[in-house]
Motif scaffolding. Sequence first.
Motif, PDB file in Angstrom:
ATOM      1  N   PHE A 114     -11.279   1.322  -0.239  1.00  0.00           N
ATOM      2  CA  PHE A 114     -11.856   0.428  -1.244  1.00  0.00           C
ATOM      3  C   PHE A 114     -12.324  -0.865  -0.602  1.00  0.00           C
ATOM      4  O   PHE A 114     -13.401  -1.385  -0.928  1.00  0.00           O
ATOM      5  N   HIS A 115     -11.506  -1.418   0.284  1.00  0.00           N
ATOM      6  CA  HIS A 115     -11.854  -2.695   0.890  1.00  0.00           C
ATOM      7  C   HIS A 115     -13.149  -2.592   1.695  1.00  0.00           C
ATOM      8  O   HIS A 115     -13.987  -3.491   1.662  1.00  0.00           O
ATOM      9  N   GLY A 116     -13.326  -1.473   2.397  1.00  0.00           N
ATOM     10  CA  GLY A 116     -14.580  -1.265   3.115  1.00  0.00           C
ATOM     11  C   GLY A 116     -15.746  -1.089   2.161  1.00  0.00           C
ATOM     12  O   GLY A 116     -16.844  -1.614   2.384  1.00  0.00           O
ATOM     13  N   GLY A 117     -15.514  -0.328   1.084  1.00  0.00           N
ATOM     14  CA  GLY A 117     -16.560  -0.143   0.086  1.00  0.00           C
ATOM     15  C   GLY A 117     -16.961  -1.457  -0.557  1.00  0.00           C
ATOM     16  O   GLY A 117     -18.141  -1.699  -0.827  1.00  0.00           O
ATOM     17  N   LEU A 118     -15.975  -2.334  -0.806  1.00  0.00           N
ATOM     18  CA  LEU A 118     -16.269  -3.646  -1.389  1.00  0.00           C
ATOM     19  C   LEU A 118     -17.152  -4.464  -0.453  1.00  0.00           C
ATOM     20  O   LEU A 118     -18.137  -5.072  -0.885  1.00  0.00           O
ATOM     21  N   LEU A 119     -16.812  -4.469   0.832  1.00  0.00           N
ATOM     22  CA  LEU A 119     -17.627  -5.208   1.793  1.00  0.00           C
ATOM     23  C   LEU A 119     -19.043  -4.638   1.857  1.00  0.00           C
ATOM     24  O   LEU A 119     -20.025  -5.386   1.972  1.00  0.00           O
ATOM     25  N   GLY A 120     -19.151  -3.300   1.768  1.00  0.00           N
ATOM     26  CA  GLY A 120     -20.466  -2.675   1.781  1.00  0.00           C
ATOM     27  C   GLY A 120     -21.296  -3.075   0.581  1.00  0.00           C
ATOM     28  O   GLY A 120     -22.503  -3.357   0.697  1.00  0.00           O
ATOM     29  N   VAL A 121     -20.685  -3.127  -0.605  1.00  0.00           N
ATOM     30  CA  VAL A 121     -21.412  -3.512  -1.815  1.00  0.00           C
ATOM     31  C   VAL A 121     -21.757  -4.997  -1.790  1.00  0.00           C
ATOM     32  O   VAL A 121     -22.840  -5.401  -2.241  1.00  0.00           O
ATOM     33  N   ILE A 122     -20.852  -5.837  -1.272  1.00  0.00           N
ATOM     34  CA  ILE A 122     -21.149  -7.265  -1.165  1.00  0.00           C
ATOM     35  C   ILE A 122     -22.370  -7.485  -0.280  1.00  0.00           C
ATOM     36  O   ILE A 122     -23.269  -8.289  -0.601  1.00  0.00           O
ATOM     37  N   LEU A 123     -22.430  -6.767   0.839  1.00  0.00           N
ATOM     38  CA  LEU A 123     -23.602  -6.880   1.709  1.00  0.00           C
ATOM     39  C   LEU A 123     -24.856  -6.410   0.984  1.00  0.00           C
ATOM     40  O   LEU A 123     -25.908  -7.062   1.053  1.00  0.00           O
ATOM     41  N   ALA A 124     -24.744  -5.287   0.258  1.00  0.00           N
ATOM     42  CA  ALA A 124     -25.899  -4.775  -0.491  1.00  0.00           C
ATOM     43  C   ALA A 124     -26.344  -5.768  -1.556  1.00  0.00           C
ATOM     44  O   ALA A 124     -27.547  -6.002  -1.737  1.00  0.00           O
TER      45      ALA A 124
END
Length: 284
Positions: A114-124
């Motif tokens: 989840f934490h990686g996915g959150l960082l990915g969405v924040i970048l997006a």
Amino acid sequence: MSEYFLLPLASLPFPNIDPVIVQIGPLAVHWYGVGYIVGILFAWWYAKRLVTNLRLWPDGHLPMKPEDLDDFIVWAAIGVVLGGRTGYVLFYDLPRYIAHPLDIFAVWQGGMSFHGGLLGVILAMTLFSLKRGIHTWTLFDVVSAGVPIGLGLVRVANFINSELWGRPSDVPWAIEFPNGGPFTRHPSQLYEALLEGLVLFLVLRFLTHSRLKLKTPRFVGGAFICGYGLSRIFVEFFREPDQQLGYLLGTSWLTMGMILSTPMVLAGIWAMVTAKPAPQPRAA
């Protein structure tokens, strides 16, 4: 370890639900994948409802067009998948993937953070908002308001898959998971589904519709980050740590989930404390 074998065999039976919903030849549809898809689609639909509700925004001034969210859903899906997979590889099982790099692409075997996915969405979100001229924090606010439903669905899918189960326990609702050893365990996936999913969604709904906090950019997004971090840290006390990592301090506490969630709590508190009401748009 010996005290675990004194626990009852099972207080509640594990529901025998096939992790695969339907399979046609080599193509299989899993509950886990459906959870991600439905979660993304719900967050998209819910965000469009928020940005078209004049009551929720300063002076009825809408922050973006619904069509912007139609375009963003592709960016969000890419951010979730790439960020989630990258985060799992780096945070949870890096030695394995260094030894077997091709396994990084075997996403059907599981392994998302989840934490990686959150960082990915924040970048997006950052790149997309800059491209469209949208306030980045406002985009984060409207997207995060609907995300908990997807989180809850994925946790339920974890339960169906009999993965990420809890620590051994003798509570009346403990369950003997098929691959969890000869003792009963906390159904920690369902704890997370309740806290990260339903409870967090209702809290954010209260903030957006009763407290009108979308008029204060950064507050709803901060509440989401803080709320998830607190929920995850709490449930980590009942969840069995990943086998390849174990406990990072002592024999019964401090897990990778706690370490990754603590900065989220601090960042969320900072976002809420420093959030200020958006300036009223000038009259034409």
